[in-house]
Design a protein around this motif. Structure first.
Motif, short mmCIF file in Angstrom:
data_model
loop_
_atom_site.label_atom_id
_atom_site.label_comp_id
_atom_site.label_asym_id
_atom_site.label_seq_id
_atom_site.Cartn_x
_atom_site.Cartn_y
_atom_site.Cartn_z
N ASN A 162 -89.35 -26.34 23.52
CA ASN A 162 -88.97 -24.67 24.03
C ASN A 162 -88.97 -24.55 25.61
N GLU A 179 -84.77 -31.42 14.03
CA GLU A 179 -84.42 -30.68 13.67
C GLU A 179 -83.77 -29.55 14.96
N ARG A 180 -84.74 -29.45 16.02
CA ARG A 180 -84.53 -28.98 17.27
C ARG A 180 -83.05 -29.42 17.92
N CYS A 181 -83.05 -30.52 18.07
CA CYS A 181 -82.07 -31.08 18.80
C CYS A 181 -80.80 -31.43 18.08
N THR A 222 -93.34 -28.95 20.04
CA THR A 222 -92.46 -27.76 19.95
C THR A 222 -92.48 -26.93 21.36
N CYS A 238 -82.05 -32.18 25.75
CA CYS A 238 -82.58 -33.13 24.51
C CYS A 238 -82.77 -34.52 24.96
N ARG A 260 -82.46 -22.12 17.86
CA ARG A 260 -83.36 -23.00 17.86
C ARG A 260 -82.75 -24.45 18.29
N GLU A 261 -81.52 -24.67 18.30
CA GLU A 261 -81.01 -25.84 18.76
C GLU A 261 -80.88 -25.64 20.26
#
Length: 191
Positions: free
Chosen positions: A41, A169-171, A37, A73, A66-67
């Motif tokens: 970030n 989730e993030r990318c 995370t 990425c 959040r993306e």
């Protein structure tokens, strides 16, 4: 950006030194997977547009997306995540080969043979003598290494699954499993 884990110089001595083996895996996992995370970030650059003085007039910050942008990425996965996973895979594979190979340099082999010869005629009944396990010879170090590697491979699978869930989730990643993503990276990588 975080640096990828680099595989140590591989040798049977490295594998049989369970402290060195576990330390490499632990440090690599903590630098990349345990702090995924924070690593992701760090890819977000909130000050791209410059500082907005009116942003300090509000107490509640505006929600941050959040993306992360796909180029950052992909760069992180290609240069940090997958190389680290590859290094750990190489170490685990090499040590698995060492664990399944004969071990002519086992320093405890002579001691084990002497114990076996001495204890051949001994009758052991654990119900009558709960301390009878002291008469059982120690297992070879290759078996102990194989057990350790099975445990570490299980940990590796869990860690990678959790890491990949965060990356998805993030990318906005579309690949379902880390196995598929790593296989694609290996295939696309120049040899």
């Amino acid at each position: 950006m975080t640096q990828p884990s680099v595989a140590p110089q591989l040798s049977p001595q490295f594998c049989f030194s369970t402290t060195a083996l576990r330390d490499f895996l632990r440090i690599s996992r903590s630098a990349i997977d345990d702090s995924i995370t924070q690593n992701l970030n760090a890819l977000i650059t909130p000050a791209k547009r410059g500082f907005d003085p009116s942003s300090t007039a509000r107490r509640v910050p505006q929600p941050v997306s959040r993306e992360i942008d796909s180029e950052s990425c992909q760069n992180f996965k290609d240069k940090v995540l997958f190389p680290s996973w590859q290094s750990r895979s190489q170490v685990l594979s090499y040590c698995a080969l060492v664990a399944t190979s004969p071990d002519p340099d086992d320093p405890e082999a002579a001691i084990r043979e002497a114990e076996l010869e001495k204890n051949r005629d001994r009758v052991v009944d654990e119900r009558l003598d709960p301390y009878s396990a002291r008469f059982f010879p120690q297992e070879p170090r290759t078996e102990r290494l194989a057990l350790l590697l099975r445990q570490e491979q299980g940990v590796e699978n869990i860690v990678r699954t959790r890491t990949w869930e965060v990356v998805k989730e993030r990318c906005g990643e579309s690949v379902e499993t880390w196995e598929q993503a790593l296989a694609t990276w290996r295939k696309d990588r120049p040899v």
